[in-house]
Design a protein around this motif. Structure first.
Motif, short mmCIF file in Angstrom:
data_model
loop_
_atom_site.label_atom_id
_atom_site.label_comp_id
_atom_site.label_asym_id
_atom_site.label_seq_id
_atom_site.Cartn_x
_atom_site.Cartn_y
_atom_site.Cartn_z
N ASP A 16 17.78 46.70 55.06
CA ASP A 16 17.61 45.91 56.27
C ASP A 16 18.90 45.95 57.07
O ASP A 16 19.93 45.47 56.62
CB ASP A 16 17.28 44.48 55.84
CG ASP A 16 16.63 43.71 56.97
OD1 ASP A 16 16.75 44.19 58.12
OD2 ASP A 16 16.01 42.67 56.70
N GLY A 59 2.62 42.08 53.95
CA GLY A 59 3.05 42.15 55.33
C GLY A 59 4.50 42.52 55.59
O GLY A 59 4.78 43.42 56.37
N ASP A 60 5.47 41.84 54.90
CA ASP A 60 6.87 42.10 55.28
C ASP A 60 7.54 43.09 54.35
O ASP A 60 8.76 43.21 54.36
CB ASP A 60 7.70 40.80 55.34
CG ASP A 60 6.92 39.59 54.97
OD1 ASP A 60 5.86 39.45 55.58
OD2 ASP A 60 7.31 38.81 54.08
N TRP A 61 6.78 43.76 53.48
CA TRP A 61 7.43 44.73 52.61
C TRP A 61 7.93 45.90 53.47
O TRP A 61 7.17 46.47 54.24
CB TRP A 61 6.47 45.22 51.53
CG TRP A 61 7.18 45.95 50.46
CD1 TRP A 61 7.56 47.24 50.48
CD2 TRP A 61 7.64 45.42 49.22
NE1 TRP A 61 8.24 47.55 49.33
CE2 TRP A 61 8.31 46.45 48.53
CE3 TRP A 61 7.58 44.15 48.62
CZ2 TRP A 61 8.88 46.27 47.28
CZ3 TRP A 61 8.14 43.98 47.37
CH2 TRP A 61 8.80 45.03 46.71
N PRO A 62 9.22 46.25 53.34
CA PRO A 62 9.76 47.33 54.18
C PRO A 62 9.14 48.68 53.79
O PRO A 62 9.04 48.98 52.60
CB PRO A 62 11.26 47.31 53.87
CG PRO A 62 11.36 46.69 52.52
CD PRO A 62 10.23 45.72 52.41
N GLN A 65 14.13 46.64 47.29
CA GLN A 65 12.81 46.60 47.93
C GLN A 65 12.51 47.89 48.67
O GLN A 65 11.42 48.43 48.60
CB GLN A 65 12.78 45.46 48.94
CG GLN A 65 12.08 44.23 48.46
CD GLN A 65 11.83 43.27 49.61
OE1 GLN A 65 12.56 43.27 50.60
NE2 GLN A 65 10.81 42.46 49.48
N SER A 114 17.47 43.75 49.03
CA SER A 114 16.84 44.48 50.14
C SER A 114 16.78 45.96 49.83
O SER A 114 15.76 46.63 50.05
CB SER A 114 17.62 44.22 51.43
OG SER A 114 17.26 45.17 52.40
#
Lengths: 342, 294
Positions: free
Chosen positions: A173, A164-167, A204, A201
Motif C-alpha cells: 500500500d 472487497g478491500d483485498w489488494p 496481503q 500489507s
C-alpha cells in the motif's frame, strides 16, 4: 566413479558454468543478428548517419562478433551489463532494483508449493483410493491443466467480489509511505524497520500472486510425492521395519518421507525454468514490478542489453535453484554423496 | 465341441496384450472422457465455419449495439468489446491452438526421439554431446526464450512456433535417452548385433518399439502443455495478429473489462481449460493402459 563429494560438486559447478557460457553465446548471437541497428534504435530516427556510425564505433558494433562477445562477457563479469535503452540507466542498476521483488515472489511460491504439495502427496499415498486421494488427484489435474494467467485472473475476480478491500495489484500500500530497505525484500525490510503495518500489507499483497505462481508446481509435486511414497513403501527395508512392528506413523515420517522427498526436489529443480517463465505472466497480471515485468518490457521494446541480461539472469536463477537442490539432496541422501555427479 | 472351441477362442482373445490394453483403457472413465473431449475439440475446430452461430465474427466485424452482452441463448459466451460473438471466436481460436500442437510436436517429437535413441545407443562422445546439449537447453526458461526469440525476429505465431519447437525436443530427447540407454544393454540387442543387424535396424526396429508407450503418453501430455504455452504467449501479446481469434489474446482483451464483463475472460479461458483437461485425461488414461509407473 568419483568418491569425493567435493569433486562431484565441482563437476556439477563446471556443468553449470558451461550452461551459462552456451546460454550467453546463444542469446548474444541472437541479439546481434536481429534485423535493426541498436545504434540507430538508441539515437532515434532523427539522428544523422554520421552520428549513428560514431555510436556504432563507440558501442563496438564494428568489431567481429567473437571480439564483441568476449568484451561483453569481460564487462559482464565486472558487473557491467551495458545501458538499458528503455530506462537510460545501467542494466545492473535496473536488475538490482527489480530482482529482489521476483525473488520474494518465487520464494513465497516455492514455500507454498512444498507446504501444500508434500503433505497432500503423503496423505494421498497413505489413504490411497479414499476420498482424499481423489481430492489430491483433482488438485494435481487442475494444477497442470489451468493456464496460470487464467488462475491468476480468477483469483483477482474472487478477491474483488468477495473480499472487497483485498489488494489485487502491486507489492504494498503506497499510502503507508514505505520506500524499501537494504534487502529489497519487502517482508524483510519492513521487519528490519520495525513497521508491522507495512509487513502485513506486504504479506496481503504477496498472498494472491504467490498462490497463483505455486499452482502449477503443487499439482506436479503432489503427484511425484505420491508415487515416490507408494514406490518406497514397497522397498525391503521399509517392509522390514513394518514386520518389526514399527508404527505406521513412525515409518511414514521418519523413514519414508525423507526417502520420498528426493524425487519432488529433483523435479522442483528441473521445473524451475518454467516457474521463472510463469513469473512473467503472474507479475504482469498482478503488476508486481519485479524482474520478470522488467524483462517483458525489455523484450517488447527490443531493449537488447536488457533482454540479454534478463535471459542470463533467468538462467542463473535456474542454476542457483538446482545447486540448492543438489546440496539439499546430498544432505538428505548420503548415498548421493558417493555417487558420480549426474 | 464347437462351444468349447468358441470358449477357447474367447479366452485367447482375453489374454492378448492388445485386448487387455483396450480393456483397461475403455473401463477407465478418465480416459474415455479425455478421448471424448479431445475428439469433440478436434471436430469443432475442423467444422468451425459450419457449426459456429456467427462465423463472420471471426473477421474485423464491428457491431457496437451488441457489445458486452452477457451470455444468453443467442450468444452462449456473450459478446466482446466490439459486439462479436465470443463462442464463435473461441471455436475458431481452437484451430490456432491445435495447429500449434501439430506444428510443434510434429517437428520436435521426431527430432527428440531420434537424438534420444542415438545418444542412448551410441554412447561415447555422441552420448556426451547430445546429453550435454539437452542439459543446456533444459536450463533455459522456455517462456523467456520463446518471448525473446519470437520478438527479436518478429512477434508472429510462426516465430513463436519456431521458438517453442527449438526448446521442446529436449524433453523428448531426455526421456527417450533414458529408455534407449537401458534397452541398449539388453541381451537381445547384443544378439541382433552379432546376427549382423546394422545400427539403423537396431535403433528403429529393436529399440524404438520399446519407446512407443513413453512417446505416446509424453506426446499427449505435451499437447496440453503446448496449448497452454501458446495461449500464454498470445496472452502476453505474442500471438497471431488481430482480428484472427486466438484464445490467449481473447482472455487478454477481456481482462481490460474485469470484473464487470467477466465472461470475456472466463469463457475463452474455459475453452483452453477444456482442451488441456482433455489431453491430460487422455494422457493419464494411456499411461494406465500401458501400465507405466508414475
Amino acid at each position: 566413479m568419483q568418491q569425493n563429494p567435493f569433486l562431484a560438486i565441482l563437476t556439477r559447478l563446471g556443468t553449470f558454468v558451461l550452461v551459462m557460457i552456451v546460454l550467453s553465446i546463444m542469446i548474444f548471437v541472437l541479439a546481434r543478428v536481429v534485423p535493426g541497428d541498436p545504434a540507430r534504435m538508441a539515437l532515434g530516427p532523427t539522428a544523422t548517419p554520421e552520428q549513428v556510425s560514431a555510436l556504432r564505433t563507440e558501442m563496438g558494433l564494428d568489431l567481429p562478433l567473437p571480439v564483441q562477445y568476449l568484451s561483453y562477457m569481460g564487462r559482464a563479469l565486472h558487473g557491467d551489463l551495458g545501458m538499458s535503452l528503455l530506462s537510460q540507466r545501467p542494466v545492473t542498476a535496473d536488475l538490482a532494483q527489480t530482482v529482489p521483488a521476483t525473488v520474494e515472489l518465487v520464494l513465497a511460491a516455492v514455500i507454498i508449493m512444498f507446504a501444500i504439495a508434500i503433505p497432500l502427496g503423503v496423505m494421498t499415498a497413505h489413504f490411497r483410493d479414499l476420498w482424499i486421494d481423489h481430492v489430491g488427484r483433482l488438485v494435481s489435474l487442475v494444477g497442470v491443466t489451468i493456464p496460470s494467467f487464467l488462475f491468476a485472473i480468477s483469483l483477482q475476480l474472487i478477491a474483488a467480489r468477495y473480499f472487497g478491500d483485498w489488494p489485487i495489484i502491486g507489492r504494498m500500500d503506497h499510502g503507508l509511505g514505505f520506500t524499501g530497505g537494504p534487502t529489497g525484500l519487502m517482508l524483510v525490510d519492513s521487519l528490519l524497520a520495525g513497521r508491522l503495518d507495512v509487513f502485513l500489507s506486504a504479506l496481503q499483497h504477496l498472498a494472491l500472486p504467490a498462490i497463483a505462481l505455486s499452482m502449477a508446481g503443487i499439482g506436479q509435486i503432489t503427484r511425484i510425492t505420491r508415487s515416490a511414497m507408494l514406490e518406497n513403501r514397497r522397498k525391503d527395508h521399509v517392509l522390514t521395519l513394518q514386520s518389526f512392528g514399527v508404527p505406521e506413523r513412525v515409518i511414514i515420517f521418519r523413514y519414508l518421507l525423507k526417502l520420498s522427498s528426493i524425487a519432488p526436489l529433483t523435479i522442483m529443480g528441473l521445473e524451475f525454468a518454467s516457474l521463472i517463465g510463469n513469473a512473467f505472466v503472474i507479475e504482469m497480471v498482478f503488476s508486481w514490478g519485479g524482474f520478470a515485468s522488467y524483462g517483458l518490457n525489455a523484450i517488447l521494446q527490443k531493449d537488447l542489453n536488457a533482454v540479454t541480461a534478463v535471459v542470463l539472469v533467468s538462467g542463473l536463477f535456474f542454476i542457483v535453484a538446482n545447486l540448492i537442490v543438489d546440496i539439499l539432496i546430498s544432505i538428505i541422501d548420503p548415498r548421493m554423496r558417493r555417487k558420480e555427479a549426474r | 465341441m464347437a462351444q468349447i472351441k468358441m470358449a477357447l477362442d474367447g479366452a485367447d482373445k482375453d489374454l492378448s496384450a492388445g485386448y487387455m490394453m483396450w480393456y483397461r483403457f475403455s473401463r477407465n472413465p478418465a480416459a474415455v472422457i479425455g478421448t471424448l473431449i479431445v475428439l469433440s475439440a478436434v471436430i469443432c475446430a475442423l467444422l468451425a465455419p459450419w457449426i459456429t452461430p456467427r462465423p463472420q465474427d471471426v473477421g474485423a466485424v464491428v457491431n457496437f449495439r451488441a457489445r458486452h452482452l452477457p451470455p444468453d441463448a443467442q450468444h452462449w459466451f456473450g459478446t466482446d468489446k466490439v459486439g462479436r460473438d465470443i463462442f464463435s471466436r473461441a471455436i475458431f481460436g481452437l484451430r490456432i491452438s491445435l495447429l500449434l500442437v501439430i506444428g510443434v510436436l510434429g517437428i520436435s517429437v521426431p527430432i527428440g526421439t531420434v537424438l534420444g535413441l542415438v545418444a542412448g545407443y551410441a554412447g561415447g562422445w555422441t552420448e556426451r554431446l547430445i546429453t550435454g546439449l539437452t542439459n543446456v537447453m533444459l536450463a533455459m526458461p522456455p517462456l523467456v526464450m520463446a518471448l525473446a526469440v519470437s520478438n527479436l525476429l518478429q512477434p508472429t505465431l510462426m516465430n513463436a512456433m519456431i521458438a517453442i519447437t527449438l526448446l521442446w525436443w529436449t524433453w523428448h530427447a531426455r526421456l527417450i535417452y533414458a529408455v534407449s540407454k537401458s534397452v541398449a544393454s539388453e541381451d537381445y540387442i547384443e544378439a541382433a548385433r552379432i546376427a549382423g543387424a546394422g545400427p539403423l535396424h537396431i535403433l528403429f526396429r529393436e529399440i524404438l518399439p520399446n519407446c512407443i508407450s513413453v512417446i505416446s503418453v509424453k506426446t499427449t501430455l505435451d499437447a496440453a502443455f503446448v496449448i497452454l504455452f501458446g495461449a500464454t504467449l498470445s496472452f502476453l501479446g505474442f500471438g497471431v495478429k488481430p482480428p484472427t481469434p486466438d484464445l490467449g489474446s481473447m482472455v487478454a482483451d477481456g481482462r481490460q473489462f474485469m470484473p464487470d464483463f467477466w465472461w470475456e475472460v472466463l469463457c475463452p479461458g474455459a475453452v483452453i481449460l477444456y482442451v488441456t483437461l482433455g489431453f491430460n485425461l487422455l494422457g493419464d488414461g494411456l499411461r494406465d493402459m500401458f501400465d507405466m509407473e508414475g
